[in-house]
Design a protein around this motif. Sequence first.
Motif, PDB file in Angstrom:
ATOM      1  N   LEU A 170      -4.548  70.579  33.076  1.00 42.66           N
ATOM      2  CA  LEU A 170      -3.653  69.575  32.500  1.00 42.66           C
ATOM      3  C   LEU A 170      -2.349  70.250  32.097  1.00 42.66           C
ATOM      4  O   LEU A 170      -2.370  71.379  31.591  1.00 42.66           O
ATOM      5  N   TYR A 220       0.797  69.332  29.633  1.00 41.61           N
ATOM      6  CA  TYR A 220       1.441  68.439  28.661  1.00 41.61           C
ATOM      7  C   TYR A 220       2.901  68.851  28.566  1.00 41.61           C
ATOM      8  O   TYR A 220       3.204  69.998  28.239  1.00 41.61           O
ATOM      9  N   HIS A 225      -2.920  63.176  24.252  1.00 39.76           N
ATOM     10  CA  HIS A 225      -4.126  62.711  24.955  1.00 39.76           C
ATOM     11  C   HIS A 225      -4.901  61.855  23.968  1.00 39.76           C
ATOM     12  O   HIS A 225      -5.252  62.315  22.890  1.00 39.76           O
ATOM     13  N   HIS A 282     -10.956  60.418  22.393  1.00 38.51           N
ATOM     14  CA  HIS A 282     -12.024  60.073  23.330  1.00 38.51           C
ATOM     15  C   HIS A 282     -13.212  61.009  23.123  1.00 38.51           C
ATOM     16  O   HIS A 282     -13.106  62.018  22.406  1.00 38.51           O
ATOM     17  N   ASP A 299     -15.945  63.101  25.810  1.00 36.48           N
ATOM     18  CA  ASP A 299     -15.991  63.433  27.234  1.00 36.48           C
ATOM     19  C   ASP A 299     -17.170  62.723  27.906  1.00 36.48           C
ATOM     20  O   ASP A 299     -18.157  62.390  27.271  1.00 36.48           O
ATOM     21  N   ILE A 307     -13.453  74.644  27.948  1.00 37.62           N
ATOM     22  CA  ILE A 307     -11.985  74.618  27.914  1.00 37.62           C
ATOM     23  C   ILE A 307     -11.428  76.027  27.772  1.00 37.62           C
ATOM     24  O   ILE A 307     -11.881  76.800  26.923  1.00 37.62           O
ATOM     25  N   LEU A 320      -5.252  70.703  20.502  1.00 33.50           N
ATOM     26  CA  LEU A 320      -6.556  70.035  20.491  1.00 33.50           C
ATOM     27  C   LEU A 320      -7.019  69.805  19.046  1.00 33.50           C
ATOM     28  O   LEU A 320      -6.949  70.705  18.216  1.00 33.50           O
ATOM     29  N   HIS A 365     -12.388  63.692  20.125  1.00 36.98           N
ATOM     30  CA  HIS A 365     -11.264  64.634  20.053  1.00 36.98           C
ATOM     31  C   HIS A 365     -10.034  64.022  20.690  1.00 36.98           C
ATOM     32  O   HIS A 365     -10.101  62.963  21.337  1.00 36.98           O
ATOM     33  N   VAL A 417      -5.538  65.222  21.750  1.00 38.46           N
ATOM     34  CA  VAL A 417      -4.541  66.299  21.801  1.00 38.46           C
ATOM     35  C   VAL A 417      -3.222  65.747  21.281  1.00 38.46           C
ATOM     36  O   VAL A 417      -2.769  64.689  21.738  1.00 38.46           O
ATOM     37  N   LYS A 473       2.327  72.704  27.573  1.00 38.91           N
ATOM     38  CA  LYS A 473       0.978  73.197  27.240  1.00 38.91           C
ATOM     39  C   LYS A 473       0.070  73.018  28.461  1.00 38.91           C
ATOM     40  O   LYS A 473       0.056  71.949  29.067  1.00 38.91           O
ATOM     41  N   THR A 507      -3.895  73.244  29.830  1.00 39.30           N
ATOM     42  CA  THR A 507      -5.317  73.340  29.473  1.00 39.30           C
ATOM     43  C   THR A 507      -6.122  73.383  30.765  1.00 39.30           C
ATOM     44  O   THR A 507      -5.964  72.511  31.620  1.00 39.30           O
ATOM     45  N   PHE A 536     -15.472  70.515  33.740  1.00 35.39           N
ATOM     46  CA  PHE A 536     -16.293  69.401  33.265  1.00 35.39           C
ATOM     47  C   PHE A 536     -17.590  69.382  34.068  1.00 35.39           C
ATOM     48  O   PHE A 536     -17.595  68.943  35.222  1.00 35.39           O
TER      49      PHE A 536
HETATM   50  O1  LIG Z   1      -6.051  69.503  26.602  1.00 27.70           O
HETATM   51  C1  LIG Z   1      -6.998  69.701  25.858  1.00 27.70           C
HETATM   52  O2  LIG Z   1      -6.989  70.595  24.997  1.00 27.70           O
HETATM   53  C2  LIG Z   1      -8.253  68.864  25.942  1.00 27.70           C
HETATM   54  C3  LIG Z   1      -8.286  67.926  27.111  1.00 27.70           C
HETATM   55  C4  LIG Z   1      -9.417  66.959  27.022  1.00 27.70           C
HETATM   56  O3  LIG Z   1      -9.928  66.646  25.982  1.00 27.70           O
HETATM   57  C5  LIG Z   1      -9.913  66.336  28.267  1.00 27.70           C
HETATM   58  O4  LIG Z   1      -9.272  66.478  29.319  1.00 27.70           O
HETATM   59  O5  LIG Z   1     -10.975  65.686  28.216  1.00 27.70           O
END
Ligand SMILES: O=C(O)CCC(=O)C(=O)O
Length: 349
Positions: free
Chosen positions: A190, A192, A211, A214, A216, A223, A230, A277, A279, A290, A292, A296
Amino acid sequence: MSNSDPHSRNQVHYPKRELAELAIINYKSIREGDPVTSQKLLEASISRGFFYLDLTDDSHGRQILQDWQTVLELTKKWYDQPISSKMKHYNGLGKMGYKPAKEHAGLSSGTRDGYENIRTLRDDLFHNPSALLPYLRDNIALYTRFISELNTAAMKILSALSTDLNLPPDQRFELAHDTSKPSKTSFEVLRYSKQQNLNLNPTDQPVDGGHRQHTDIGTITLILCSQWGLQAFSPVCPTSTSPQSWQFVAPLPSHAIINIGDTLRYLSSHKLNSPIHRVVPTEELQDEDKFTSVYFLRASDDTVVRGVGGEEVRAEEWFGRKYRAYERDVGVLEGEGLSEVPTGGLGRN
Ligand SMILES: O=C(O)CCC(=O)C(=O)O
Ligand SMILES: [Fe+2]
């Protein structure tokens, strides 16, 4: 507090940030089957559902850290192309390939998310490489090694949890992750965008970025990130009467951050916690994007779990339902009776 304690270490630089106090689990000890570490892992998975995985004193852990840096360099270069070139690899909501920013709802009603994403399906890497983005295909040996190691780490955690919970042989979590069956397991990076104007908004209206909150979808999320943003929601129990707050999950050098996903919460009859969680853009990071990197691990598509409200759902269907919900604004979800989906039934949308 010891030097390896995330709180003592980070409080020095970020005194005003409320931090999540997370357990540190040593990867080498998990690989060696150490029962004390395994018990600590179980406790962390039941309580916060978030913990650090210390990758330093294990050769497989160090390989992950080394390959992550190379993968990041390659990915950053790819992201630096014009949006029109990147959009050629957009395949739709929740699909492999590129996702532009603003496809999902944002941190508050009326806003959109602030990140782009590149999703690589593990199944494509191992069974259908022609579907991969060209820069990944050109580096397939690297990606194969990296994703195999990430998968091993996630599976070791699953296996330790199955043992800790004394699951009968036919109910161990690993069985829901047969790699010969299709799954939505993916590796994603990701980006940002930096939020240079965050504090200069004269109308104080909520802005796009970050973000949305949510849980997961899958089983284990691993991560890798060296930047702030986060946050984990506290308390973990939605019915608790203690004050509610968002706590930063500090990035710790050479540690992965692990969290449990909905499917594992459901597979464990809700014993393990799939934490809420999000972001947020942070002031200190406004001069840089940023990144990440996330693995998953998800159960095979045909895995059936009892999800929100106790009704049966296939892992594949849960994936699709979550993505459709992530896309919708909070207000719209409520109108459609879907407000439980983004947080997997934990009562906050
Ligand atoms: O960018 C992050 O630190 C977490 C991303 C996240 O929670 C996700 O992609 O499910
Ligand atoms: Fe997440």
